[in-house]
Motif scaffolding. Structure first.
Motif, PDB file in Angstrom:
ATOM      1  N   VAL A 178     -22.320 -95.094  14.857  1.00 49.50           N
ATOM      2  CA  VAL A 178     -23.518 -94.165  15.160  1.00 49.50           C
ATOM      3  C   VAL A 178     -23.780 -93.176  14.107  1.00 49.50           C
ATOM      4  O   VAL A 178     -24.801 -92.780  14.106  1.00 49.50           O
ATOM      5  CB  VAL A 178     -23.415 -93.679  16.554  1.00 49.50           C
ATOM      6  N   ARG A 179     -22.593 -92.787  13.372  1.00 47.31           N
ATOM      7  CA  ARG A 179     -22.868 -91.742  12.418  1.00 47.31           C
ATOM      8  C   ARG A 179     -23.617 -92.107  11.160  1.00 47.31           C
ATOM      9  O   ARG A 179     -24.215 -91.479  10.256  1.00 47.31           O
ATOM     10  CB  ARG A 179     -21.767 -90.983  12.012  1.00 47.31           C
ATOM     11  N   HIS A 180     -23.550 -93.142  10.973  1.00 45.36           N
ATOM     12  CA  HIS A 180     -24.208 -93.950   9.770  1.00 45.36           C
ATOM     13  C   HIS A 180     -25.674 -94.023   9.880  1.00 45.36           C
ATOM     14  O   HIS A 180     -26.120 -94.546  10.979  1.00 45.36           O
ATOM     15  CB  HIS A 180     -23.707 -95.459   9.485  1.00 45.36           C
ATOM     16  N   ASN A 181     -26.384 -93.700   8.849  1.00 48.83           N
ATOM     17  CA  ASN A 181     -27.944 -93.940   8.850  1.00 48.83           C
ATOM     18  C   ASN A 181     -28.160 -95.389   8.521  1.00 48.83           C
ATOM     19  O   ASN A 181     -27.989 -95.590   7.381  1.00 48.83           O
ATOM     20  CB  ASN A 181     -28.603 -92.873   7.913  1.00 48.83           C
ATOM     21  N   VAL A 182     -28.830 -96.147   9.418  1.00 49.57           N
ATOM     22  CA  VAL A 182     -28.871 -97.497   9.355  1.00 49.57           C
ATOM     23  C   VAL A 182     -30.393 -97.801   9.585  1.00 49.57           C
ATOM     24  O   VAL A 182     -31.040 -97.292  10.684  1.00 49.57           O
ATOM     25  CB  VAL A 182     -28.048 -98.272  10.501  1.00 49.57           C
ATOM     26  N   SER A 183     -31.015 -98.721   8.776  1.00 49.53           N
ATOM     27  CA  SER A 183     -32.237 -99.199   8.842  1.00 49.53           C
ATOM     28  C   SER A 183     -32.439-100.689   8.878  1.00 49.53           C
ATOM     29  O   SER A 183     -31.767-101.180   8.102  1.00 49.53           O
ATOM     30  CB  SER A 183     -33.285 -98.713   7.514  1.00 49.53           C
TER      31      SER A 183
END
Length: 141
Positions: free
Chosen positions: A41-46
């Protein structure tokens, strides 16, 4: 496979395919290298299906832009994303003439062209959203 399973992960090069969910995130597989990574959840994912580009009147989904590029290039890769700023902007203006030049930066255009080429080179050419294909199947029934 449509764009609803293709991810861009901040800080990681390339694009990834969503393969499985875990308790704290999910597993993604690199489109180019077949390497799997755990994403939390800490990764910025699009999701590519959720990205849109500003125009003067509305926001155009990335899938629509990819489809336009696909038709313009007859299913082949587009120009190289490393060409000059002028060439990038001129190419993108052909694809999306009404894009907002004040809010769509050169880096955005470069990334869109790079992603498009990456997808086409790896055989991913279904640029429709899941809802669009769902609507079509509802109409058939």
């Amino acid at each position: 496979m449509g764009l609803e399973k293709i991810l861009s992960i901040a800080g990681k090069p390339g694009l990834y395919e969503l393969t499985a969910q875990t308790r704290g995130g999910f597993i993604a597989k690199s489109i180019t290298e077949d390497k799997k990574i755990a994403v939390n959840v800490r990764h910025n994912v699009s999701l590519l299906s959720e990205i849109a580009i500003y125009t003067y009147t509305e926001e155009v989904p990335l899938g629509t832009i990819f489809q336009t590029m696909f038709e313009k290039e007859d299913g082949k890769p587009a120009i190289d994303h490393k060409v000059s700023k002028k060439e990038l902007e001129s190419y993108f203006a052909e694809v999306l003439p009404e894009y907002d030049v004040d809010r769509v930066y050169q880096s955005d255009i470069k990334k869109i062209i790079q992603w498009y080429n990456l997808l086409v080179n790896n055989g991913i050419t279904d640029f429709s959203k899941a809802e669009a294909s769902k609507d079509a199947s509802d109409e058939e029934e």
